[in-house]
Scaffold this motif. Structure first.
Motif, short mmCIF file in Angstrom:
data_model
loop_
_atom_site.label_atom_id
_atom_site.label_comp_id
_atom_site.label_asym_id
_atom_site.label_seq_id
_atom_site.Cartn_x
_atom_site.Cartn_y
_atom_site.Cartn_z
N PRO A 75 0.70 -1.28 0.15
CA PRO A 75 -0.12 0.14 0.02
C PRO A 75 0.72 1.22 -0.04
CG PRO A 75 -0.94 -1.76 1.69
CD PRO A 75 0.41 -2.26 1.15
N THR A 76 2.14 1.23 0.81
CA THR A 76 2.71 2.42 0.68
C THR A 76 3.42 2.67 -0.63
OG1 THR A 76 3.44 2.20 3.05
CG2 THR A 76 4.88 3.50 1.68
N LYS A 77 4.00 1.48 -1.35
CA LYS A 77 4.53 1.75 -2.55
C LYS A 77 3.33 2.24 -3.80
CE LYS A 77 7.31 -2.14 -2.04
NZ LYS A 77 7.71 -3.67 -2.44
N LEU A 78 2.12 1.72 -3.60
CA LEU A 78 1.06 2.01 -4.44
C LEU A 78 0.69 3.59 -4.24
CD1 LEU A 78 -0.61 1.27 -6.59
CD2 LEU A 78 -2.46 0.44 -4.75
N GLU A 79 0.65 3.95 -2.68
CA GLU A 79 0.49 5.55 -2.70
C GLU A 79 1.61 6.31 -3.26
OE1 GLU A 79 0.20 8.40 1.18
OE2 GLU A 79 0.42 6.23 1.54
N TYR A 80 2.85 5.91 -3.20
CA TYR A 80 3.84 6.86 -3.56
C TYR A 80 3.57 6.84 -5.19
CZ TYR A 80 6.29 6.95 0.94
OH TYR A 80 6.90 7.14 2.25
N LEU A 81 3.41 5.81 -5.71
CA LEU A 81 3.48 6.05 -7.46
C LEU A 81 2.11 6.66 -7.64
CD1 LEU A 81 5.04 2.58 -8.43
CD2 LEU A 81 6.10 4.93 -8.29
N THR A 82 1.18 6.31 -7.09
CA THR A 82 -0.35 6.92 -7.55
C THR A 82 -0.31 8.44 -7.32
OG1 THR A 82 -1.27 4.89 -6.92
CG2 THR A 82 -2.79 6.99 -7.10
N GLU A 86 -0.67 11.16 -10.25
CA GLU A 86 -1.79 12.41 -9.94
C GLU A 86 -1.19 13.72 -10.14
OE1 GLU A 86 -5.28 12.11 -10.03
OE2 GLU A 86 -4.70 9.92 -10.53
N SER A 87 0.19 13.74 -9.74
CA SER A 87 0.94 15.13 -9.77
C SER A 87 1.11 15.51 -11.09
CB SER A 87 2.15 14.97 -8.86
OG SER A 87 2.00 14.91 -7.66
N THR A 88 1.72 14.51 -11.94
CA THR A 88 1.81 14.67 -13.41
C THR A 88 0.69 15.42 -13.86
OG1 THR A 88 1.51 12.51 -14.03
CG2 THR A 88 3.72 12.91 -13.53
#
Length: 126
Positions: A75-82, A86-88
């Motif tokens: 979940p932490t990995k997914l949160e960072y990449l998501t 979204e920032s892009t």
């Protein structure tokens, strides 16, 4: 978030945004993110990391992040990449190179299917 998590998260965002050179809108997003997570010092560290050698910044960041990600849960990995994905979109677009980079990291981190599913869900909420 710990200091190391802030560094990793801001480095991830920085290196993605530096693919074509850091635009003003991307710099604003990075600064706002750093303020939101109380990570101004960590952003400065990430920017110094990238500026040490821009030609090798991606490879160095990849190695650094993969080493840290080995200790993170999915979940932490997914949160960072998501969040980076979204920032892009905040800047108005995600380039093919940025999307490919994020997907490659997701593959390395064994969360590629989860990321793709989440992005599709956000794109088509029905």
């Amino acid at each position: 978030m710990t200091t190391d998590q802030k560094k990793a998260f801001l480095l991830l965002k920085s290196v993605i945004f530096h693919h074509y050179g850091l635009e003003e809108s991307e710099n604003t997003i990075l600064s706002e993110t750093a303020l939101a997570i109380d990570g101004v010092d960590e952003l400065q560290w990430a920017q110094q990391f990238v500026s040490q050698d821009k030609l090798t910044a991606f490879e160095r960041a990849w190695a650094y992040l993969n080493g840290l990600a080995a200790h993170w849960d999915a979940p932490t990995k997914l949160e960072y990449l998501t969040t980076v994905w979204e920032s892009t979109k905040e800047k108005g677009y995600i380039s093919e190179m940025e999307a490919t980079t994020i997907l490659k990291l997701a593959k390395d981190w064994n969360i590629q299917q989860e990321l793709i599913a989440l992005v599709r869900k956000k794109r088509n909420p029905n």
